[in-house]
Design an enzyme around this catalytic site. Structure first.
Site, PDB file in Angstrom:
ATOM      1  N   ALA A  19       0.611  -1.280   0.030  1.00  0.00           N
ATOM      2  CA  ALA A  19       0.186  -0.293   0.427  1.00  0.00           C
ATOM      3  C   ALA A  19       1.137   1.488   0.091  1.00  0.00           C
ATOM      4  O   ALA A  19       0.490   2.521   0.528  1.00  0.00           O
ATOM      5  CB  ALA A  19      -1.113  -0.233   1.130  1.00  0.00           C
ATOM      6  N   ALA A  20       1.659   0.965  -0.924  1.00  0.00           N
ATOM      7  CA  ALA A  20       2.892   1.969  -0.699  1.00  0.00           C
ATOM      8  C   ALA A  20       3.171   2.867  -2.068  1.00  0.00           C
ATOM      9  O   ALA A  20       4.094   3.730  -2.309  1.00  0.00           O
ATOM     10  CB  ALA A  20       4.710   1.546  -0.002  1.00  0.00           C
ATOM     11  N   GLY A  21       2.295   2.748  -2.933  1.00  0.00           N
ATOM     12  CA  GLY A  21       2.807   3.003  -3.952  1.00  0.00           C
ATOM     13  C   GLY A  21       2.332   4.872  -4.113  1.00  0.00           C
ATOM     14  O   GLY A  21       1.655   5.449  -3.774  1.00  0.00           O
ATOM     15  N   ARG A  25      -2.336   7.993 -10.275  1.00  0.00           N
ATOM     16  CA  ARG A  25      -3.501   7.885 -11.560  1.00  0.00           C
ATOM     17  C   ARG A  25      -4.781   7.704  -9.973  1.00  0.00           C
ATOM     18  O   ARG A  25      -5.998   8.323 -11.059  1.00  0.00           O
ATOM     19  CB  ARG A  25      -3.213   6.176 -12.049  1.00  0.00           C
ATOM     20  CG  ARG A  25      -2.595   5.737 -13.042  1.00  0.00           C
ATOM     21  CD  ARG A  25      -2.719   4.480 -13.593  1.00  0.00           C
ATOM     22  NE  ARG A  25      -1.779   4.151 -12.506  1.00  0.00           N
ATOM     23  CZ  ARG A  25      -1.578   2.574 -12.438  1.00  0.00           C
ATOM     24  NH1 ARG A  25      -1.620   1.858 -13.844  1.00  0.00           N
ATOM     25  NH2 ARG A  25      -0.253   1.731 -11.341  1.00  0.00           N
ATOM     26  N   ASP A 111      -4.781  -2.705  -3.322  1.00  0.00           N
ATOM     27  CA  ASP A 111      -6.283  -2.366  -4.683  1.00  0.00           C
ATOM     28  C   ASP A 111      -7.176  -3.172  -4.848  1.00  0.00           C
ATOM     29  O   ASP A 111      -7.906  -3.040  -6.518  1.00  0.00           O
ATOM     30  CB  ASP A 111      -5.173  -1.088  -5.992  1.00  0.00           C
ATOM     31  CG  ASP A 111      -4.928  -1.531  -6.827  1.00  0.00           C
ATOM     32  OD1 ASP A 111      -4.151  -3.249  -6.173  1.00  0.00           O
ATOM     33  OD2 ASP A 111      -4.253  -1.165  -7.725  1.00  0.00           O
ATOM     34  N   LYS A 357     -32.323  15.826  18.199  1.00  0.00           N
ATOM     35  CA  LYS A 357     -31.183  15.978  17.798  1.00  0.00           C
ATOM     36  C   LYS A 357     -30.242  16.165  19.793  1.00  0.00           C
ATOM     37  O   LYS A 357     -31.474  16.142  21.134  1.00  0.00           O
ATOM     38  CB  LYS A 357     -30.699  16.852  18.471  1.00  0.00           C
ATOM     39  CG  LYS A 357     -29.023  17.347  18.241  1.00  0.00           C
ATOM     40  CD  LYS A 357     -27.920  19.000  18.495  1.00  0.00           C
ATOM     41  CE  LYS A 357     -28.479  18.471  20.171  1.00  0.00           C
ATOM     42  NZ  LYS A 357     -27.892  19.800  20.605  1.00  0.00           N
ATOM     43  N   TYR A 372     -38.898  21.054  16.839  1.00  0.00           N
ATOM     44  CA  TYR A 372     -37.937  20.736  17.054  1.00  0.00           C
ATOM     45  C   TYR A 372     -38.137  20.418  18.835  1.00  0.00           C
ATOM     46  O   TYR A 372     -37.999  20.762  19.141  1.00  0.00           O
ATOM     47  CB  TYR A 372     -36.695  22.054  16.639  1.00  0.00           C
ATOM     48  CG  TYR A 372     -35.478  22.123  17.216  1.00  0.00           C
ATOM     49  CD1 TYR A 372     -34.696  20.545  17.128  1.00  0.00           C
ATOM     50  CD2 TYR A 372     -34.999  22.431  18.062  1.00  0.00           C
ATOM     51  CE1 TYR A 372     -33.678  20.717  17.705  1.00  0.00           C
ATOM     52  CE2 TYR A 372     -33.466  22.246  18.972  1.00  0.00           C
ATOM     53  CZ  TYR A 372     -33.045  21.060  17.721  1.00  0.00           C
ATOM     54  OH  TYR A 372     -31.857  20.895  18.743  1.00  0.00           O
ATOM     55  N   ASN A 383     -47.764  13.527  24.543  1.00  0.00           N
ATOM     56  CA  ASN A 383     -47.805  13.995  23.168  1.00  0.00           C
ATOM     57  C   ASN A 383     -47.610  15.211  23.233  1.00  0.00           C
ATOM     58  O   ASN A 383     -47.104  15.997  24.235  1.00  0.00           O
ATOM     59  CB  ASN A 383     -49.559  14.524  23.131  1.00  0.00           C
ATOM     60  CG  ASN A 383     -50.326  14.425  21.992  1.00  0.00           C
ATOM     61  OD1 ASN A 383     -49.970  13.802  20.935  1.00  0.00           O
ATOM     62  ND2 ASN A 383     -50.297  16.108  21.984  1.00  0.00           N
TER      63      ASN A 383
HETATM   64  C1  UD1 Z   1       0.617  -4.280 -10.442  1.00  0.00           C
HETATM   65  C2  UD1 Z   1       0.925  -5.884 -11.563  1.00  0.00           C
HETATM   66  C3  UD1 Z   1       0.671  -6.669 -12.069  1.00  0.00           C
HETATM   67  C4  UD1 Z   1      -1.428  -6.484 -11.960  1.00  0.00           C
HETATM   68  C5  UD1 Z   1      -1.322  -5.978 -11.580  1.00  0.00           C
HETATM   69  C6  UD1 Z   1      -3.280  -6.336 -10.995  1.00  0.00           C
HETATM   70  C7  UD1 Z   1       3.357  -5.345 -10.880  1.00  0.00           C
HETATM   71  C8  UD1 Z   1       5.166  -4.676 -11.507  1.00  0.00           C
HETATM   72  N1  UD1 Z   1       2.467  -5.756 -11.345  1.00  0.00           N
HETATM   73  O1  UD1 Z   1       0.451  -3.681 -11.665  1.00  0.00           O
HETATM   74  O2  UD1 Z   1       0.763  -7.710 -12.959  1.00  0.00           O
HETATM   75  O3  UD1 Z   1      -1.782  -7.639 -13.249  1.00  0.00           O
HETATM   76  O4  UD1 Z   1      -0.574  -5.553 -10.503  1.00  0.00           O
HETATM   77  O5  UD1 Z   1      -3.466  -6.065  -9.476  1.00  0.00           O
HETATM   78  O6  UD1 Z   1       3.230  -6.150  -9.482  1.00  0.00           O
HETATM   79  N2  UD1 Z   1       3.242  -0.392  -4.410  1.00  0.00           N
HETATM   80  C9  UD1 Z   1       4.022  -0.214  -3.621  1.00  0.00           C
HETATM   81  N3  UD1 Z   1       4.864   0.363  -3.918  1.00  0.00           N
HETATM   82  C10 UD1 Z   1       5.493   0.687  -4.665  1.00  0.00           C
HETATM   83  C11 UD1 Z   1       4.518   0.285  -5.698  1.00  0.00           C
HETATM   84  C12 UD1 Z   1       3.358  -0.334  -5.857  1.00  0.00           C
HETATM   85  O7  UD1 Z   1       3.758  -0.467  -2.066  1.00  0.00           O
HETATM   86  O8  UD1 Z   1       6.308   1.469  -5.095  1.00  0.00           O
HETATM   87  C13 UD1 Z   1       1.877  -1.204  -3.899  1.00  0.00           C
HETATM   88  C14 UD1 Z   1       0.285  -0.033  -4.549  1.00  0.00           C
HETATM   89  O9  UD1 Z   1       0.761   0.903  -3.846  1.00  0.00           O
HETATM   90  C15 UD1 Z   1      -0.629  -1.379  -4.939  1.00  0.00           C
HETATM   91  C16 UD1 Z   1       0.443  -2.741  -5.014  1.00  0.00           C
HETATM   92  O10 UD1 Z   1       1.346  -2.291  -4.927  1.00  0.00           O
HETATM   93  O11 UD1 Z   1      -1.887  -1.377  -3.781  1.00  0.00           O
HETATM   94  C17 UD1 Z   1       0.085  -3.116  -6.736  1.00  0.00           C
HETATM   95  O12 UD1 Z   1       0.736  -1.904  -7.384  1.00  0.00           O
HETATM   96  P1  UD1 Z   1       0.233  -0.916  -9.202  1.00  0.00           P
HETATM   97  O13 UD1 Z   1       1.407   0.523  -9.716  1.00  0.00           O
HETATM   98  O14 UD1 Z   1      -1.276  -0.433  -8.850  1.00  0.00           O
HETATM   99  O15 UD1 Z   1       0.917  -1.907 -10.175  1.00  0.00           O
HETATM  100  P2  UD1 Z   1       0.124  -1.915 -10.845  1.00  0.00           P
HETATM  101  O16 UD1 Z   1       0.513  -1.440 -11.891  1.00  0.00           O
HETATM  102  O17 UD1 Z   1      -1.661  -2.053 -11.114  1.00  0.00           O
HETATM  103 CA    CA Z   2      -3.586  -1.859  -9.453  1.00  0.00          CA
END
Ligand code: UD1
Ligand code: CA
Length: 461
Positions: A19-21, A25, A111, A357, A372, A383
C-alpha cells in the site's frame, strides 16, 4: 467483515499488503488505499480478506508519510515502511523484513478490494498441496489491458509480462496476474534482495515468477472464475466500478439472507451494515456506516440511515437518521431528521417534519407534526403538539429540557430550557414556558403561568 476467520488458521503465515505506491493515477491528495469502497477504506477490505482467509499476522507496507494507514486496516495489523516507491518487489521486501518469523507470506496488492477470503484460502490450499515455493492467482478476463499477462509454455508458467512491456503477441493474452502471491518467505527474501532494477527503475514483484522457474522451484497458479474478484483500482473510473461491484455483492448477500430489496439499483448499503430477515428496503434507501436493523422493518422510499441501530419492526419513510438508536416498533416520517444522539424507545411515533437531536424519547410518545426536540429527555406516552420547539440554546450554551411521563404539550409550545415539565402536566396552545411546570399542572400564555382552576382544557394538540 468479521474478525473470526472463516477458514482454517494458517499458522505461522503472514500477509503482506502492498500500500505504499504513489497512486498517481488517482490524482488525489489521499493515499489510494484509503479511498472508500462501499463505505470502507479499500485497504480494510483487503486486510479483512487476509484475516477471514485465516492469516493472523498482517503487515501493511506504507509510504513514510502514511503510517496512519494501518490504523484504518483493522485489528492486529502492523506497519512496514517502504522508504521510496521503487516498485512492488521493493515494497514486498520491506514487508518481508517485518514478517521475519513467517514460513509463508501471502502478498496482496492493496488495491484489490473485491478479492474474497474463499479465493485466498483456495490459493493457500493449492500452495500447500503442491508444496510450491511460489503460488500466484490468475484470471481470464475480457479486457486484459492494465494487467500483467501470464506467460506459459504449454501449461507450464514461465513468467509474467507487465502491460507496459507487452508486444503484439503477449498483449492479446487474456490470462492475467491478479496480484495475490503466496511464497516461501526465506526464498522470497533471498530472491527479492537479488532482483535487478529494471529499465523503469522499479523492482517488479512479478519478476519472481521467472526467477523461480529458472531456479527449478515449484511454481503453481490458482485461477479464479469470477473476474470481478480481480478488479483492481488504479484510477477513479476503476473506483466507481469497484463501488458498483461491491454494492451489488452486498445487496445479493442481504437478499440471500432474507431481505427484500425492491429496487437494487437505487439501494445503497455499506459493507458493514446488517439487516434482519423480512425487512423490506424500498427504492432510494441508503444504509451507511455501522447501521444495523432488526427483522420485519420497512425502510423507505428515500431514507438515509448512517450509524443507526434499529430494532425489529421499525418503519421509516423519506427521512435522514444519523448516529441514533431506534427501539422496536418505532415509526418515523416522512421528512424527519434525527441527528446524532437520538434514542427512541418502543413504539415512538414521529410524523412529518420532526427534528430530534441528542434526546431520549420514551416509549409510546407521539410527535405527529413539525417540531424541534434538542437536548431533551422525554418520558413515556407523552403527546408533543404540532410546532413544539425546545429552545435549547440561549446564544451561549445548550440547555436540557425534561418532560415527564404522560405530559401533554399543546400546539406551538415553546419550551425555554433549562426546563422541567412534570409528569401529566399540560401546556396550552402557544404557551412560552420559561419556568418549570409541576406534575399535573396546566400552564398557559406568554410567558406561561399556572392556571389556578383545575379541569380547564388547554389548547388542542
Ligand atoms: C500490478 C502488477 C501486475 C498486476 C496488477 C494487478 C507489478 C509490477 N505489477 O500492477 O502484474 O496485473 O498489479 O493487480 O506488481 N505499491 C507499493 N510500492 C510501490 C509500488 C506499488 O507498495 O513502490 C503498491 C501499490 O500501493 C498497490 C500495489 O502495490 O497497492 C500494486 O501497485 P500498482 O501500481 O497498482 O501495480 P499495477 O501497475 O496495477
Ligand atoms: Ca493496481
Amino acid at each position: 467483515m468479521t474478525n473470526t476467520p472463516s477458514f482454517p488458521i494458517l499458522d505461522g503465515w503472514a500477509a503482506i499488503v502492498l500500500a505504499a505506491g504513489r497512486g498517481t493515477r488517482m490524482h488525489s491528495a489521499m493515499a489510494k488505499v484509503l479511498h472508500p469502497v462501499a463505505g470502507v477504506p479499500m485497504i480494510r477490505h483487503v486486510c479483512d480478506t487476509a484475516r477471514d482467509g485465516g492469516v493472523r499476522h498482517i503487515v501493511v507496507v506504507v509510504a513514510p508519510d502514511n503510517e496512519m494507514i494501518a490504523s484504518t486496516a483493522g485489528d492486529g495489523v502492523s506497519t512496514a515502511i517502504q522508504s521510496e516507491p521503487l516498485g512492488t518487489g521493493h515494497a514486498a521486501l520491506a514487508g518481508i523484513s517485518a514478517a521475519s518469523d513467517a514460513s509463508h507470506a501471502v502478498i496482496l496488492n492493496g488495491d484489490l478490494p473485491m478479492l474474497t477470503a474463499k479465493t485466498l484460502a483456495a490459493a493457500a490450499n493449492r500452495h500447500l498441496e503442491t508444496n510450491a515455493t511460489l503460488t500466484f492467482l490468475t484470471c481470464e478476463v475480457e479486457d486484459p489491458s492494465g494487467y500483467g499477462r501470464v506467460i506459459r509454455n504449454g501449461t507450464e508458467v514461465t513468467g509474467i509480462v507487465e502491460d507496459a512491456e507487452t508486444d503484439d503477441t503477449t498483449r492479446t493474452i487474456r490470462e492475467i496476474n491478479v496480484g495475490l502471491y503466496i511464497v516461501q518467505t526465506q526464498w522470497l527474501r533471498d530472491t527479492l534482495s537479488d532482483l535487478d532494477q529494471n529499465t523503469t527503475d522499479e523492482i517488479y514483484l512479478t519478476d519472481i515468477v521467472s526467477k523461480a522457474v529458472t531456479a527449478n522451484e515449484i511454481v503453481t497458479t490458482e485461477s479464479i472464475e469470477d473476474s470481478d474478484e480481480a478488479h483492481q483500482i488504479n484510477n477513479r473510473v476503476d473506483l466507481a466500478r469497484a463501488e458498483a461491484l461491491m454494492r451489488e455483492r452486498i445487496r445479493e448477500r442481504l437478499m440471500h439472507e432474507g431481505v427484500t430489496i425492491v429496487d437494487p439499483s437505487s439501494t445503497f448499503v455499506d459493507a458493514n451494515v446488517e439487516v434482519g430477515m423480512d425487512t423490506t428496503l424500498l427504492p432510494g434507501v441508503h444504509l451507511l456506516g455501522s447501521t444495523s436493523l432488526g427483522v420485519d422493518c420497512r425502510i423507505g422510499p428515500n431514507a438515509i440511515l448512517r450509524d443507526v441501530v434499529g430494532g425489529d419492526r421499525v418503519h421509516i419513510s423519506s427521512s435522514t437518521i444519523e448516529e441514533s438508536t431506534l427501539a422496536e416498533d418505532v415509526a418515523i416520517g416522512p421528512y424527519c431528521h434525527l441527528r446524532p444522539g437520538s434514542k427512541l424507545q418502543q413504539h415512538v411515533h414521529l410524523g412529518n417534519y420532526v427534528e430530534v437531536k441528542s434526546s431520549r424519547i420514551g416509549a409510546h410518545t407521539q410527535i405527529g407534526h413539525f417540531a424541534y426536540i434538542g437536548d431533551a429527555d422525554i418520558g413515556e406516552t407523552v403527546n408533543i403538539g404540532a410546532g413544539t420547539i425546545t429552545a435549547n440554546y440561549d446564544g451561549m450554551e445548550k440547555h436540557q429540557t425534561e418532560i415527564g411521563d404522560r405530559a401533554f404539550i399543546g400546539v406551538d409550545s415553546i419550551l425555554v430550557a433549562p426546563l422541567v415539565v412534570g409528569a401529566r402536566a399540560r401546556t396550552g396552545a402557544g404557551a412560552v414556558v420559561t419556568h418549570d411546570v409541576p406534575p399535573n399542572a396546566t400552564v398557559i400564555g406568554v410567558p406561561a403561568r399556572i392556571q389556578p382552576s383545575k379541569g380547564e382544557e388547554p389548547g388542542r394538540g
